[in-house]
Design an enzyme around this catalytic site. Structure first.
Site, PDB file in Angstrom:
ATOM      1  N   GLY A   9     -17.214 105.679  72.177  1.00 17.22           N
ATOM      2  CA  GLY A   9     -16.575 106.611  73.099  1.00 17.22           C
ATOM      3  C   GLY A   9     -17.589 107.088  74.114  1.00 17.22           C
ATOM      4  O   GLY A   9     -18.541 106.390  74.442  1.00 17.22           O
ATOM      5  N   CYS A  10     -17.402 108.288  74.591  1.00 15.51           N
ATOM      6  CA  CYS A  10     -18.287 108.869  75.596  1.00 15.51           C
ATOM      7  C   CYS A  10     -19.730 108.885  75.092  1.00 15.51           C
ATOM      8  O   CYS A  10     -20.000 109.312  73.979  1.00 15.51           O
ATOM      9  CB  CYS A  10     -17.824 110.291  75.894  1.00 15.51           C
ATOM     10  SG  CYS A  10     -18.961 111.219  76.923  1.00 15.51           S
ATOM     11  N   PHE A  11     -20.658 108.396  75.900  1.00 11.60           N
ATOM     12  CA  PHE A  11     -22.042 108.331  75.424  1.00 11.60           C
ATOM     13  C   PHE A  11     -22.679 109.701  75.248  1.00 11.60           C
ATOM     14  O   PHE A  11     -23.664 109.832  74.539  1.00 11.60           O
ATOM     15  CB  PHE A  11     -22.921 107.391  76.234  1.00 11.60           C
ATOM     16  CG  PHE A  11     -22.909 107.498  77.731  1.00 11.60           C
ATOM     17  CD1 PHE A  11     -22.765 108.693  78.416  1.00 11.60           C
ATOM     18  CD2 PHE A  11     -23.069 106.343  78.480  1.00 11.60           C
ATOM     19  CE1 PHE A  11     -22.771 108.755  79.797  1.00 11.60           C
ATOM     20  CE2 PHE A  11     -23.085 106.389  79.878  1.00 11.60           C
ATOM     21  CZ  PHE A  11     -22.938 107.598  80.533  1.00 11.60           C
ATOM     22  N   CYS A  13     -21.348 112.055  73.563  1.00  8.43           N
ATOM     23  CA  CYS A  13     -21.075 112.342  72.151  1.00  8.43           C
ATOM     24  C   CYS A  13     -21.958 111.514  71.238  1.00  8.43           C
ATOM     25  O   CYS A  13     -22.581 112.050  70.312  1.00  8.43           O
ATOM     26  CB  CYS A  13     -19.616 112.048  71.820  1.00  8.43           C
ATOM     27  SG  CYS A  13     -18.423 113.129  72.612  1.00  8.43           S
TER      28      CYS A  13
END
Length: 178
Positions: A9-11, A13
């Site tokens: 997912g979002c880097f 995170c």
């Protein structure tokens, strides 16, 4: 030192999940899996380049093993949502393990098979496991994002919950707070 490259997912995170682990020397947010060299964040967010937001971890295998990193990877994101993590939707948020050698490839595939056989998730695992072809570091403002921007709403509502989960489940693997 060895390297591991994961997309969960979002880097912002995934970077925050791994950067405080014992044995992790460095975590760099970046991109892999696309059609152009050195993409920008804007290009990747368009969904047209085929890149995935990933992190590249430099770690000491004498302190933390690749298998331990895999365990944390699998337990800190949803590997069953194709091209999505929470409200982040698009191919750039797909679940992926990008291996640096044949041993990592074998270990990642074996772990995925074990989870599938155990019905560990409510749906089929969509995580791609591919040899890493290229890694492009993201722009500087994406690096160490949570630590520098922890009070921002996205960090408070999305990233913090993942960091808190790592503290609760993998607390013994975290470095002492400085």
């Amino acid at each position: 030192m060895e390297q591991a490259t994961f997309g969960g997912g979002c880097f912002w995170c995934t970077e925050a999940v791994f950067q405080n682990l014992k044995g992790v020397q460095k975590v760099v947010s970046g991109y892999t899996g696309g059609r152009i060299a050195n993409p920008t964040y804007k290009e990747v967010c368009s969904g047209l380049t085929g890149h995935n937001e990933v992190i590249q971890i430099t770690f000491d295998p004498a302190v933390i093993s690749y298998e331990e990193l895999l365990e944390i990877f699998w337990k800190t994101h949803d590997p069953t949502t194709l091209n999505q993590q929470g409200n982040d939707v698009g191919t750039q948020y797909r679940s992926g393990i990008y291996t640096h050698n044949e041993e990592q490839q074998h270990l990642a595939e074996a772990y995925k098979q074990k989870l599938t056989a155990a019905n560990a998730f409510n749906g089929p695992i969509t995580t791609e496991i591919l040899p890493l072809k290229a890694f492009y570091p993201a722009e500087n403002y994406h690096q160490n994002y949570y630590n520098l921007n922890g009070s921002q709403p996205y960090c408070q509502f999305v990233v913090k919950s993942k960091v808190d989960k790592v503290k609760a489940v993998f607390g013994e693997k975290l470095r002492e707070a400085v």
